[in-house]
Write a protein that holds these residues in place. Structure first.
Motif, PDB file in Angstrom:
ATOM      1  N   VAL A   1      89.092  31.727  93.932  1.00 31.61           N
ATOM      2  CA  VAL A   1      88.717  33.665  93.150  1.00 31.61           C
ATOM      3  C   VAL A   1      90.691  33.872  92.320  1.00 31.61           C
ATOM      4  O   VAL A   1      90.875  34.144  91.457  1.00 31.61           O
ATOM      5  CB  VAL A   1      87.807  34.305  93.310  1.00 31.61           C
ATOM      6  N   ALA A   2      90.866  33.821  93.767  1.00 30.23           N
ATOM      7  CA  ALA A   2      92.422  33.900  94.010  1.00 30.23           C
ATOM      8  C   ALA A   2      93.828  33.286  93.188  1.00 30.23           C
ATOM      9  O   ALA A   2      94.157  34.221  92.192  1.00 30.23           O
ATOM     10  CB  ALA A   2      93.240  34.162  95.389  1.00 30.23           C
ATOM     11  N   ALA A   3      93.243  31.948  93.045  1.00 30.86           N
ATOM     12  CA  ALA A   3      94.599  31.183  92.312  1.00 30.86           C
ATOM     13  C   ALA A   3      93.851  31.547  90.475  1.00 30.86           C
ATOM     14  O   ALA A   3      94.754  31.099  89.765  1.00 30.86           O
ATOM     15  CB  ALA A   3      93.839  29.692  92.878  1.00 30.86           C
ATOM     16  N   SER A   4      92.505  31.392  90.576  1.00 32.69           N
ATOM     17  CA  SER A   4      92.038  31.589  89.036  1.00 32.69           C
ATOM     18  C   SER A   4      91.953  32.793  88.684  1.00 32.69           C
ATOM     19  O   SER A   4      91.876  33.709  87.098  1.00 32.69           O
ATOM     20  CB  SER A   4      90.991  30.708  88.709  1.00 32.69           C
ATOM     21  N   ALA A   5      92.213  33.853  89.531  1.00 36.35           N
ATOM     22  CA  ALA A   5      92.282  35.576  88.713  1.00 36.35           C
ATOM     23  C   ALA A   5      93.493  35.723  87.888  1.00 36.35           C
ATOM     24  O   ALA A   5      94.406  35.182  87.594  1.00 36.35           O
ATOM     25  CB  ALA A   5      92.438  36.634  90.031  1.00 36.35           C
ATOM     26  N   GLN A   6      93.370  36.344  86.802  1.00 40.01           N
ATOM     27  CA  GLN A   6      93.787  37.220  85.685  1.00 40.01           C
ATOM     28  C   GLN A   6      94.781  38.467  86.122  1.00 40.01           C
ATOM     29  O   GLN A   6      94.937  38.982  84.880  1.00 40.01           O
ATOM     30  CB  GLN A   6      93.044  36.716  84.529  1.00 40.01           C
ATOM     31  N   THR A   7      94.073  38.799  86.840  1.00 36.46           N
ATOM     32  CA  THR A   7      93.663  40.035  86.670  1.00 36.46           C
ATOM     33  C   THR A   7      93.725  41.092  88.529  1.00 36.46           C
ATOM     34  O   THR A   7      93.772  39.664  89.452  1.00 36.46           O
ATOM     35  CB  THR A   7      92.698  41.619  86.199  1.00 36.46           C
ATOM     36  N   PHE A   8      94.425  41.800  88.371  1.00 36.15           N
ATOM     37  CA  PHE A   8      95.389  42.662  90.010  1.00 36.15           C
ATOM     38  C   PHE A   8      93.839  42.898  90.851  1.00 36.15           C
ATOM     39  O   PHE A   8      93.566  41.948  91.595  1.00 36.15           O
ATOM     40  CB  PHE A   8      95.575  43.431  90.313  1.00 36.15           C
ATOM     41  N   PRO A   9      93.092  43.021  89.873  1.00 33.24           N
ATOM     42  CA  PRO A   9      91.679  42.840  90.823  1.00 33.24           C
ATOM     43  C   PRO A   9      90.535  41.844  91.392  1.00 33.24           C
ATOM     44  O   PRO A   9      89.798  42.065  92.337  1.00 33.24           O
ATOM     45  CB  PRO A   9      90.411  44.210  90.291  1.00 33.24           C
ATOM     46  N   GLY A  10      90.619  41.349  90.882  1.00 29.32           N
ATOM     47  CA  GLY A  10      90.500  39.620  90.574  1.00 29.32           C
ATOM     48  C   GLY A  10      90.851  38.792  91.420  1.00 29.32           C
ATOM     49  O   GLY A  10      90.339  38.178  92.974  1.00 29.32           O
ATOM     50  N   TYR A  11      92.406  39.145  91.840  1.00 24.45           N
ATOM     51  CA  TYR A  11      93.632  38.226  92.699  1.00 24.45           C
ATOM     52  C   TYR A  11      92.818  39.052  94.145  1.00 24.45           C
ATOM     53  O   TYR A  11      92.661  38.406  95.089  1.00 24.45           O
ATOM     54  CB  TYR A  11      94.617  38.741  92.403  1.00 24.45           C
ATOM     55  N   THR A  12      92.559  40.389  93.882  1.00 26.46           N
ATOM     56  CA  THR A  12      92.258  41.399  94.993  1.00 26.46           C
ATOM     57  C   THR A  12      90.784  40.592  96.477  1.00 26.46           C
ATOM     58  O   THR A  12      90.965  40.859  97.461  1.00 26.46           O
ATOM     59  CB  THR A  12      92.283  42.336  95.501  1.00 26.46           C
ATOM     60  N   VAL A  13      90.108  40.458  95.232  1.00 28.24           N
ATOM     61  CA  VAL A  13      88.291  40.402  95.347  1.00 28.24           C
ATOM     62  C   VAL A  13      88.623  38.827  95.757  1.00 28.24           C
ATOM     63  O   VAL A  13      88.895  38.780  97.275  1.00 28.24           O
ATOM     64  CB  VAL A  13      87.546  40.427  94.229  1.00 28.24           C
ATOM     65  N   GLY A  14      89.093  38.055  95.574  1.00 30.91           N
ATOM     66  CA  GLY A  14      89.434  36.105  96.271  1.00 30.91           C
ATOM     67  C   GLY A  14      90.415  36.218  97.637  1.00 30.91           C
ATOM     68  O   GLY A  14      89.769  36.018  98.047  1.00 30.91           O
ATOM     69  N   MET A  15      90.944  37.055  97.692  1.00 23.85           N
ATOM     70  CA  MET A  15      91.881  37.415  99.144  1.00 23.85           C
ATOM     71  C   MET A  15      91.172  38.202 100.161  1.00 23.85           C
ATOM     72  O   MET A  15      91.119  37.591 101.060  1.00 23.85           O
ATOM     73  CB  MET A  15      93.451  38.602  99.239  1.00 23.85           C
ATOM     74  N   CYS A  16      90.172  39.111  99.695  1.00 22.33           N
ATOM     75  CA  CYS A  16      89.365  39.138 100.743  1.00 22.33           C
ATOM     76  C   CYS A  16      88.547  38.659 101.003  1.00 22.33           C
ATOM     77  O   CYS A  16      87.969  38.306 102.490  1.00 22.33           O
ATOM     78  CB  CYS A  16      88.696  40.717 100.138  1.00 22.33           C
ATOM     79  N   PHE A  17      87.367  37.557  99.743  1.00 17.89           N
ATOM     80  CA  PHE A  17      86.791  36.182 100.752  1.00 17.89           C
ATOM     81  C   PHE A  17      87.080  35.339 101.895  1.00 17.89           C
ATOM     82  O   PHE A  17      86.558  35.001 102.943  1.00 17.89           O
ATOM     83  CB  PHE A  17      86.522  35.903  99.559  1.00 17.89           C
ATOM     84  N   THR A  18      88.348  35.274 101.657  1.00 21.04           N
ATOM     85  CA  THR A  18      89.429  35.007 102.333  1.00 21.04           C
ATOM     86  C   THR A  18      89.684  35.110 103.584  1.00 21.04           C
ATOM     87  O   THR A  18      89.902  34.543 104.544  1.00 21.04           O
ATOM     88  CB  THR A  18      90.746  33.596 101.791  1.00 21.04           C
ATOM     89  N   ALA A  19      90.165  36.196 102.929  1.00 26.11           N
ATOM     90  CA  ALA A  19      90.449  36.403 104.806  1.00 26.11           C
ATOM     91  C   ALA A  19      88.574  36.463 105.536  1.00 26.11           C
ATOM     92  O   ALA A  19      88.758  36.429 107.314  1.00 26.11           O
ATOM     93  CB  ALA A  19      90.020  38.788 104.561  1.00 26.11           C
ATOM     94  N   ALA A  20      87.624  36.906 105.524  1.00 21.31           N
ATOM     95  CA  ALA A  20      86.444  36.758 105.726  1.00 21.31           C
ATOM     96  C   ALA A  20      86.748  34.829 106.790  1.00 21.31           C
ATOM     97  O   ALA A  20      86.408  34.765 107.453  1.00 21.31           O
ATOM     98  CB  ALA A  20      85.192  36.212 105.154  1.00 21.31           C
ATOM     99  N   GLY A  21      87.341  34.141 105.855  1.00 21.35           N
ATOM    100  CA  GLY A  21      87.592  32.724 106.323  1.00 21.35           C
ATOM    101  C   GLY A  21      88.152  32.382 107.424  1.00 21.35           C
ATOM    102  O   GLY A  21      88.003  31.852 108.622  1.00 21.35           O
ATOM    103  N   LYS A  22      89.610  33.488 107.115  1.00 21.99           N
ATOM    104  CA  LYS A  22      90.500  33.238 108.466  1.00 21.99           C
ATOM    105  C   LYS A  22      89.778  33.946 109.619  1.00 21.99           C
ATOM    106  O   LYS A  22      90.366  33.728 110.901  1.00 21.99           O
ATOM    107  CB  LYS A  22      91.338  34.151 107.772  1.00 21.99           C
ATOM    108  N   SER A  23      89.110  34.515 109.567  1.00 21.67           N
ATOM    109  CA  SER A  23      88.590  35.861 110.475  1.00 21.67           C
ATOM    110  C   SER A  23      88.047  34.343 110.950  1.00 21.67           C
ATOM    111  O   SER A  23      87.887  33.922 112.885  1.00 21.67           O
ATOM    112  CB  SER A  23      87.929  36.229 110.265  1.00 21.67           C
ATOM    113  N   GLY A  24      86.586  33.988 110.723  1.00 24.54           N
ATOM    114  CA  GLY A  24      85.978  32.694 111.285  1.00 24.54           C
ATOM    115  C   GLY A  24      86.796  31.765 111.623  1.00 24.54           C
ATOM    116  O   GLY A  24      86.289  30.981 113.264  1.00 24.54           O
ATOM    117  N   LEU A  25      88.006  31.068 111.237  1.00 19.77           N
ATOM    118  CA  LEU A  25      88.949  29.721 112.134  1.00 19.77           C
ATOM    119  C   LEU A  25      89.467  30.142 113.228  1.00 19.77           C
ATOM    120  O   LEU A  25      88.996  29.215 114.384  1.00 19.77           O
ATOM    121  CB  LEU A  25      89.555  29.665 110.802  1.00 19.77           C
TER     122      LEU A  25
END
Length: 636
Positions: A150-174
């Motif tokens: 989502v972050a890499a393909s985002a065309q808008t700033f809100p879309g990029y932010t949503v992607g980074m929030c998803f990755t935050a959950a992944g980092k949290s788990g690792l």
């Protein structure tokens, strides 16, 4: 890790393996341990885990292969985690926000992701208990991949932010799952050392990051997107190994540390849960995880902190009705969270046992304020270095990574010192004291600007490495203060509040930056009009496009130095609190026990440890001797 276990006499490796395969029952245990097992199903489940630990450590070839496979697979997961941490948030994030003309909102993205990462910790910790360690890795993998796509393909700033929030959950788990597994398999005297080994991949990835960022300077999207490919490849071995461990435990009629909490506490056998059992476990998990409390806490912090990052762009600033509404709603929700936790929560997030745990409270205070100070400095630090130096992208990346490499090199040494001294408190005092020196070096006396002197910048980065003395100590000390069955919870709660501290630091940095930077650019850049100031403020790429000696670039450098200096002063003040809090940490003896509460080893046998004794009777002791004994004591 084998050094941490008690040897067991066995006829041969193959014979031992065959014995356990032919007899899917618990090995013979001492009578006192049988007495502990029989009345309580939970104790029986714990004893099954301890029995499987014996198989892993002492059953010869197959057990050793599983242990080494687990160690290598965890190393691979931490390798990809190190890559991610080294470049996505520190390097690619400033470029990404600048590409949308939203560099000033870098802290807003950081704050949002940190809040998501924080509230994910207890959720993932409980998920690991309800399902199993490998199943939780699969869930983490999904969040990681979806987020980066989502972050890499985002065309808008809100879309990029949503992607980074998803990755935050992944980092949290690792990082959480890796800490839990190390805690499962190590005794206290080695906990700090083996926990520190998880960070060794950073030593390799930091130099590689320099080449990667140099090659992807104009294409941050590929920088984000490559993790959607790397993460599944490097995470799969850990998932396969942990599932293999579960299968082996099932064949032996035992429970492994990779299994669910239902299995490890003896509520179900190693065959696992039925369909109805899964539904019941899901309901129990929602209660145990305090899901409503986590949602209230996350919304409260989001509503309170986001105005600090957004108010500058809002019409009227603090007087904007939306900003006021967010703050009011945030504090109301936080009040509801407190009332719910005290009066209504079936299983509060912060139970009485945790609230009165001195080691946990002191460790939380140390970590929260350390993370807060670090986030205040780090949020815009790469942007500062990027603007004020004529260095290449590779050199800038390596400079930012100096502290990371140093922390990773020092941490195992701290672990060995803990193994040698069997204590951690004095090491923590030293580590927190050195941070004050590091922050102080960043500040130019008299003008309170951030230094532009290369020697001071490098010295500060190197001294920050000594912060490992505090990080490792807080981790081991807090884990020592609870029995084994509470370890995952204490790790996730410590991470929860530490990460929330980081989000507060990001909000503070945003408030200072958005207040001061536009004004400073207007003052320091010669002949600056409103349009030019807006461009310079919105993107570091616009600034660095000017020649280093250009008056506009030099004016921007002065503006960055002034504003960053205020950030450094704020970080210095915040870092005083961890030093003071360290003195309230108990000083547990780190021996061959899994924790300092039950004093049992990994095999379930009681471990004798030296008890703290005052050097003099309280009546005869002088005041400074009483103070010294208070500092040294290891009680709760």
């Amino acid at each position: 890790m084998a050094a941490a276990s008690k040897p067991l006499q066995t006829p041969s490796a193959d014979a031992e393996d065959k014995t356990y395969q032919d007899q899917p029952m618990l090995p013979t245990l001492p009578d006192d341990e049988k007495a502990d097992m029989d009345p309580q199903p939970a104790a029986a489940g714990v004893s099954k885990v301890e029995a499987f630990n014996r198989v892993l450590y002492q059953s010869g070839r197959k057990g050793k292969i599983l242990l080494w496979s687990l160690a290598i697979s965890i190393a691979l997961t931490m390798f990809v985690y190190a890559f991610d941490q080294g470049i996505t948030t520190t390097i690619f994030a400033p470029w990404a926000t600048s590409s949308f003309g939203q560099h000033a909102n870098l802290a807003a993205v950081s704050t949002a992701s940190q809040i998501i990462r924080a509230v994910s910790k207890p959720f993932i910790g409980k998920m690991a208990d309800i399902t199993s360690r490998p199943t939780t890795y699969v869930i983490v993998l999904v969040f990681y991949v979806v987020g980066f796509v989502v972050a890499a393909s985002a065309q808008t700033f809100p879309g990029y932010t949503v992607g980074m929030c998803f990755t935050a959950a992944g980092k949290s788990g690792l990082d959480l799952l890796s800490d839990i597994i190390v805690g499962d398999l190590t005794v206290l005297e080695w906990r700090g050392f083996f926990g520190a080994l998880l960070s060794l991949p950073f030593i390799v990835t930091v130099p590689l990051n320099g080449f990667i960022t140099s090659g992807l300077e104009d294409n941050w999207r590929w920088g984000m997107g490559m993790f959607a490919i790397m993460v599944p490849v490097l995470l799969t071995p850990a998932i396969i190994t942990l599932y293999s461990m579960q299968i082996r435990g099932k064949k032996l009629g035992m429970t492994t540390m990779a299994g669910s909490k239902q299995q490890r506490t003896g509520k179900v056998d190693s065959d696992g849960l039925t369909r109805r059992g899964w539904l019941r476990a899901l309901y129990d998990g929602i209660i145990e995880i305090d899901l409503l409390g986590l949602i209230l806490l996350g919304f409260a912090f989001a509503m309170i902190l986001m105005p600090f990052t957004l108010r500058k762009g809002a019409k009227g600033g603090w007087t904007n009705p939306s900003i006021i509404a967010m703050l009011v709603i945030g504090f109301v929700i936080f009040g509801l969270f407190a009332l719910y936790e005290i009066y209504l929560a079936p299983k509060p997030m912060m139970t009485r046992r945790i609230l009165f745990n001195r080691a946990f409270l002191a460790a939380v205070t140390v970590n929260v304020f350390s993370q807060m100070a670090s986030s205040v400095r780090n949020t815009y630090f790469f942007s500062y270095i990027n603007v004020i130096t004529p260095w290449s992208t590779y050199v800038q990346t390596i400079f930012i990574g100096i502290t990371t490499i140093g922390l990773c090199l020092v941490s195992p040494i701290v672990g060995l010192l803990q193994r040698s001294t069997h204590r951690y408190k004095t090491l923590m005092v030293f580590g927190n004291a050195t941070k004050l020196i590091a922050y102080g070096l960043l500040i130019e006396g008299g003008v309170t600007e951030m230094t532009r002197h290369t020697g001071k910048l490098v010295a500060s980065q190197l001294i920050f490495c000594l912060g490992s003395f505090s990080v490792v100590g807080a981790r081991v000390g807090s884990q020592a203060s609870v029995p084994h069955e509470d370890m995952a919870s204490i790790i996730s709660l410590l991470s929860l509040w530490s990460t929330l501290g980081s989000s507060v630091g990001g909000a503070i940095a945003a408030a200072i930056w958005t207040d001061m930077m536009p004004t400073q650019l207007a003052l320091k850049v010669p002949n600056a009009n409103a349009a030019l100031v807006k461009k310079l403020y919105g993107s570091i790429s616009v600034i660095t496009a000017y020649d280093f000696n250009d008056p506009i670039r030099q004016g921007a450098i002065r503006a960055y130095s002034f504003t960053s200096g205020r950030l450094a002063v704020c970080a210095l003040c915040l870092s005083v609190v961890p030093l003071l809090a360290t003195f309230f940490m108990p000083n547990f003896y780190l021996g061959k026990q899994q924790n300092a509460v039950t004093n049992k080893g990994l095999d379930g046998e009681v471990v004798k440890t030296p008890a703290f004794e005052p050097t003099e009777s309280p009546a005869d002791a002088k005041w400074h001797h009483k103070l010294r004994d208070l500092y040294r004591r290891d009680a709760h």
